[in-house]
Design an enzyme around this catalytic site. Structure first.
Site, PDB file in Angstrom:
ATOM      1  N   TYR A   1      -3.785   5.064   8.870  1.00 52.73           N
ATOM      2  CA  TYR A   1      -3.645   4.146   7.737  1.00 52.73           C
ATOM      3  C   TYR A   1      -2.340   3.355   7.911  1.00 52.73           C
ATOM      4  O   TYR A   1      -1.258   3.947   7.948  1.00 52.73           O
ATOM      5  CB  TYR A   1      -3.604   4.885   6.389  1.00 52.73           C
ATOM      6  CG  TYR A   1      -4.891   5.589   6.007  1.00 52.73           C
ATOM      7  CD1 TYR A   1      -6.075   5.386   6.710  1.00 52.73           C
ATOM      8  CD2 TYR A   1      -4.939   6.467   4.931  1.00 52.73           C
ATOM      9  CE1 TYR A   1      -7.248   6.038   6.375  1.00 52.73           C
ATOM     10  CE2 TYR A   1      -6.105   7.120   4.578  1.00 52.73           C
ATOM     11  CZ  TYR A   1      -7.258   6.904   5.314  1.00 52.73           C
ATOM     12  OH  TYR A   1      -8.408   7.547   4.974  1.00 52.73           O
TER      13      TYR A   1
ATOM     14  N   LEU B   1     -17.488  -0.422  -8.593  1.00 55.12           N
ATOM     15  CA  LEU B   1     -17.826   0.317  -9.807  1.00 55.12           C
ATOM     16  C   LEU B   1     -16.835   0.024 -10.939  1.00 55.12           C
ATOM     17  O   LEU B   1     -16.832   0.685 -11.958  1.00 55.12           O
ATOM     18  CB  LEU B   1     -17.875   1.818  -9.501  1.00 55.12           C
ATOM     19  CG  LEU B   1     -19.094   2.222  -8.694  1.00 55.12           C
ATOM     20  CD1 LEU B   1     -18.956   3.627  -8.138  1.00 55.12           C
ATOM     21  CD2 LEU B   1     -20.355   2.133  -9.553  1.00 55.12           C
TER      22      LEU B   1
ATOM     23  N   PRO C   1     -14.633   6.637  -4.143  1.00 53.44           N
ATOM     24  CA  PRO C   1     -15.416   7.016  -5.326  1.00 53.44           C
ATOM     25  C   PRO C   1     -15.695   5.841  -6.259  1.00 53.44           C
ATOM     26  O   PRO C   1     -16.602   5.918  -7.079  1.00 53.44           O
ATOM     27  CB  PRO C   1     -14.539   8.065  -6.006  1.00 53.44           C
ATOM     28  CG  PRO C   1     -13.156   7.758  -5.553  1.00 53.44           C
ATOM     29  CD  PRO C   1     -13.281   7.242  -4.159  1.00 53.44           C
TER      30      PRO C   1
HETATM   31  N1  LIG Z   1     -12.159   9.589   5.536  1.00 54.93           N
HETATM   32  C1  LIG Z   1     -12.442   8.313   5.609  1.00 54.93           C
HETATM   33  O1  LIG Z   1     -13.070   7.835   6.577  1.00 54.93           O
HETATM   34  C2  LIG Z   1     -12.001   7.405   4.489  1.00 54.93           C
HETATM   35  C3  LIG Z   1     -12.475   6.084   4.411  1.00 54.93           C
HETATM   36  C4  LIG Z   1     -12.055   5.284   3.333  1.00 54.93           C
HETATM   37  C5  LIG Z   1     -11.173   5.806   2.380  1.00 54.93           C
HETATM   38  N2  LIG Z   1     -10.719   7.095   2.507  1.00 54.93           N
HETATM   39  C6  LIG Z   1      -9.779   7.679   1.506  1.00 54.93           C
HETATM   40  O2  LIG Z   1     -10.333   7.514   0.220  1.00 54.93           O
HETATM   41  C7  LIG Z   1      -9.379   6.903  -0.641  1.00 54.93           C
HETATM   42  C8  LIG Z   1     -10.090   6.048  -1.673  1.00 54.93           C
HETATM   43  O3  LIG Z   1     -10.946   5.101  -1.088  1.00 54.93           O
HETATM   44  P1  LIG Z   1     -10.740   3.518  -1.252  1.00 54.93           P
HETATM   45  O4  LIG Z   1      -9.352   3.241  -1.681  1.00 54.93           O
HETATM   46  O5  LIG Z   1     -11.239   2.877   0.005  1.00 54.93           O
HETATM   47  O6  LIG Z   1     -11.784   3.132  -2.367  1.00 54.93           O
HETATM   48  P2  LIG Z   1     -11.913   3.423  -3.951  1.00 54.93           P
HETATM   49  O7  LIG Z   1     -11.048   4.534  -4.369  1.00 54.93           O
HETATM   50  O8  LIG Z   1     -13.364   3.492  -4.221  1.00 54.93           O
HETATM   51  O9  LIG Z   1     -11.426   2.043  -4.592  1.00 54.93           O
HETATM   52  C9  LIG Z   1     -10.104   1.634  -4.557  1.00 54.93           C
HETATM   53  C10 LIG Z   1     -10.053   0.321  -5.353  1.00 54.93           C
HETATM   54  O10 LIG Z   1     -10.292   0.609  -6.732  1.00 54.93           O
HETATM   55  C11 LIG Z   1      -9.280   0.013  -7.521  1.00 54.93           C
HETATM   56  N3  LIG Z   1      -8.978   0.928  -8.624  1.00 54.93           N
HETATM   57  C12 LIG Z   1      -8.521   2.192  -8.577  1.00 54.93           C
HETATM   58  N4  LIG Z   1      -8.374   2.711  -9.800  1.00 54.93           N
HETATM   59  C13 LIG Z   1      -8.733   1.739 -10.665  1.00 54.93           C
HETATM   60  C14 LIG Z   1      -8.780   1.661 -12.075  1.00 54.93           C
HETATM   61  N5  LIG Z   1      -8.414   2.709 -12.838  1.00 54.93           N
HETATM   62  N6  LIG Z   1      -9.211   0.519 -12.625  1.00 54.93           N
HETATM   63  C15 LIG Z   1      -9.565  -0.532 -11.859  1.00 54.93           C
HETATM   64  N7  LIG Z   1      -9.533  -0.530 -10.518  1.00 54.93           N
HETATM   65  C16 LIG Z   1      -9.120   0.604  -9.917  1.00 54.93           C
HETATM   66  C17 LIG Z   1      -8.095  -0.160  -6.611  1.00 54.93           C
HETATM   67  O11 LIG Z   1      -7.373  -1.312  -6.989  1.00 54.93           O
HETATM   68  P3  LIG Z   1      -5.820  -1.204  -7.409  1.00 54.93           P
HETATM   69  O12 LIG Z   1      -5.082  -0.935  -6.137  1.00 54.93           O
HETATM   70  O13 LIG Z   1      -5.548  -2.536  -8.019  1.00 54.93           O
HETATM   71  O14 LIG Z   1      -5.721  -0.079  -8.383  1.00 54.93           O
HETATM   72  C18 LIG Z   1      -8.729  -0.351  -5.234  1.00 54.93           C
HETATM   73  O15 LIG Z   1      -8.995  -1.723  -4.993  1.00 54.93           O
HETATM   74  C19 LIG Z   1      -8.483   6.088   0.307  1.00 54.93           C
HETATM   75  O16 LIG Z   1      -7.226   5.850  -0.279  1.00 54.93           O
HETATM   76  C20 LIG Z   1      -8.411   7.022   1.512  1.00 54.93           C
HETATM   77  O17 LIG Z   1      -7.413   7.989   1.304  1.00 54.93           O
HETATM   78  C21 LIG Z   1     -11.123   7.894   3.528  1.00 54.93           C
END
Ligand SMILES: NC(=O)c1ccc[n+]([C@@H]2O[C@H](COP(=O)([O-])OP(=O)(O)OC[C@H]3O[C@@H](n4cnc5c(N)ncnc54)[C@H](OP(=O)(O)O)[C@@H]3O)[C@@H](O)[C@H]2O)c1
Length: 262
Positions: free
Chosen positions: A14, A166, A160
Site C-alpha cells: 500500500y 454503498l 465492505p
Molecule cells: N486484501 C486485499 O486484497 C484488499 C483489497 C482492497 C482493500 N483491502 C483492505 O480493505 C480496506 C477497505 O477497503 P477499501 O478502502 O478499498 O473500500 P471500502 O472500505 O469499501 O470503501 C472506502 C471508501 O468509503 C468511504 N467511506 C468510509 N467510511 C465512510 C462513511 N462513514 N461515510 C461515507 N463514506 C465512507 C471512504 O471515503 P473517505 O476516505 O472520504 O472516508 C472510501 O472512499 C482497505 O483499507 C484495505 O486495508 C484489502
C-alpha cells in the site's frame, strides 16, 4: 484510535510502504494497545525464504514493532505453492516475528490446504481476507464463508462499502455505476439504496453504518474492515459497533441485496 478503534489493516504494497510507515508513526505517538495486520505480497522477486524474511523485516521496521499481530499472504501465487507459503509463515511465527497467520484472496480449496499445512506446526489459520459486501456476495456462493465456519477462520471483509458504492449518492450522475452499467443493474442498486436509506432514517444512522452493521450481523465469523481518510467517517464507523439491526431490518436488507447472491 481516540474512538477506540484498535484493529488496523495495512500492507507493504500500500503506497509502497508509506501506509505502514504512517501507521508506525501513529503507534509511536499514541501508545495505545492495538492489533496490527499487514501482508506479504508474493512476487517474482520474492520466491525464497530469504526474500520472504527480508520483506517481513521491512514491514516490521516501517511499523516500528517487533511482531506483527496478523500477517497475511496478500494473494495466492502460481510460482509458490500454498504449502511453501505456509512453511514460510510458520518460520516467521517460530522466529517471534508474527503472532497469527492469515491469507487473503484465497479460495476455499486453498484455505483448506493452508490450514492443513499449518497444522503440522500446530498453528491455526486465523483469517482469510476477501472482498465481501452487500453487492459482492461471492464468499457465500464460492465456499469461502462455509470454509471459514468449518475451519473456524475469521472472514475479514475488505471493501465492505464497495469503495463508496454503498454510500448514498448525491445525484444519479455522480454514481460511478450510472455511466457504464446496464439499466437493470442500476435499478437493483437503487432499490437496495432505498432500503438502506429508509432503515438508516429509522435508526438515525448513516447508510454506510447500516451496510457495515449488516455484515457484522451476517455471521459471527465476519469482520468488516472499512477504509477511510476522514476523521468524521472513522468516528461514524466506530459507532457501528454500538448498536444492532433488528431481525426485520436485517431481513429487509438481505432481500434487497439478494440479486447479488448468485
Ligand atoms: N486484501 C486485499 O486484497 C484488499 C483489497 C482492497 C482493500 N483491502 C483492505 O480493505 C480496506 C477497505 O477497503 P477499501 O478502502 O478499498 O473500500 P471500502 O472500505 O469499501 O470503501 C472506502 C471508501 O468509503 C468511504 N467511506 C468510509 N467510511 C465512510 C462513511 N462513514 N461515510 C461515507 N463514506 C465512507 C471512504 O471515503 P473517505 O476516505 O472520504 O472516508 C472510501 O472512499 C482497505 O483499507 C484495505 O486495508 C484489502
Amino acid at each position: 484510535m481516540g474512538a477506540g478503534v484498535n484493529f488496523f489493516d495495512t500492507a507493504e504494497i500500500y503506497t509502497f510502504g508509506r501506509s505502514e510507515r504512517l501507521l508506525g508513526a501513529c503507534l509511536q505517538r499514541y501508545h495505545k494497545p492495538v492489533v496490527i495486520a499487514s501482508k506479504f505480497a508474493p512476487l517474482p522477486t520474492r520466491l525464497t525464504r530469504r526474500q520472504f524474511m527480508h520483506a517481513l523485516d521491512g514491514s516490521l521496521s516501517r511499523l516500528g514493532v517487533q511482531t506483527i499481530d496478523l500477517y497475511y499472504i496478500h494473494f495466492p501465487y502460481a510460482l509458490l505453492s500454498v504449502e511453501k507459503l505456509m512453511d514460510l509463515m510458520a518460520q516467521a511465527v517460530e522466529a517471534g516475528k508474527v503472532r497469527a497467520v492469515g491469507v487473503s484472496n484465497f479460495n476455499a480449496k486453498q484455505m483448506h490446504r493452508a490450514a492443513t499445512r499449518l497444522e503440522r506446526y500446530h498453528i491455526p489459520l486465523a483469517a482469510n481476507q476477501v472482498r465481501y459486501n452487500l453487492i459482492h456476495r461471492q464468499p457465500e456462493e464460492n465456499g469461502v464463508l462455509e470454509a471459514c465456519r468449518e475451519l473456524k477462520v475469521t472472514l475479514v471483509a475488505y471493501r465492505p462499502l464497495e469503495r463508496r458504492r454503498l454510500v448514498p449518492r448525491t445525484s444519479p450522475s455522480s454514481s460511478p455505476s450510472s455511466t457504464g452499467w446496464k439499466g437493470q443493474a442500476l435499478s437493483k442498486e437503487e432499490a437496495l439504496q432505498e432500503t438502506l436509506q429508509a432503515i438508516a432514517q429509522q435508526q438515525g444512522k448513516s447508510v454506510s453504518q447500516i451496510a457495515l452493521n449488516w455484515l457484522l450481523r451476517r455471521d459471527e465469523h465476519v469482520i468488516p474492515i472499512p477504509g477511510t481518510t476522514s476523521a468524521r467517517h472513522a468516528l461514524e464507523i466506530a459507532d457501528t459497533l454500538s448498536w444492532e439491526l433488528s431481525d426485520d431490518e436485517y431481513d429487509a436488507i438481505d432481500k434487497a441485496s439478494s440479486p447479488w447472491k448468485h
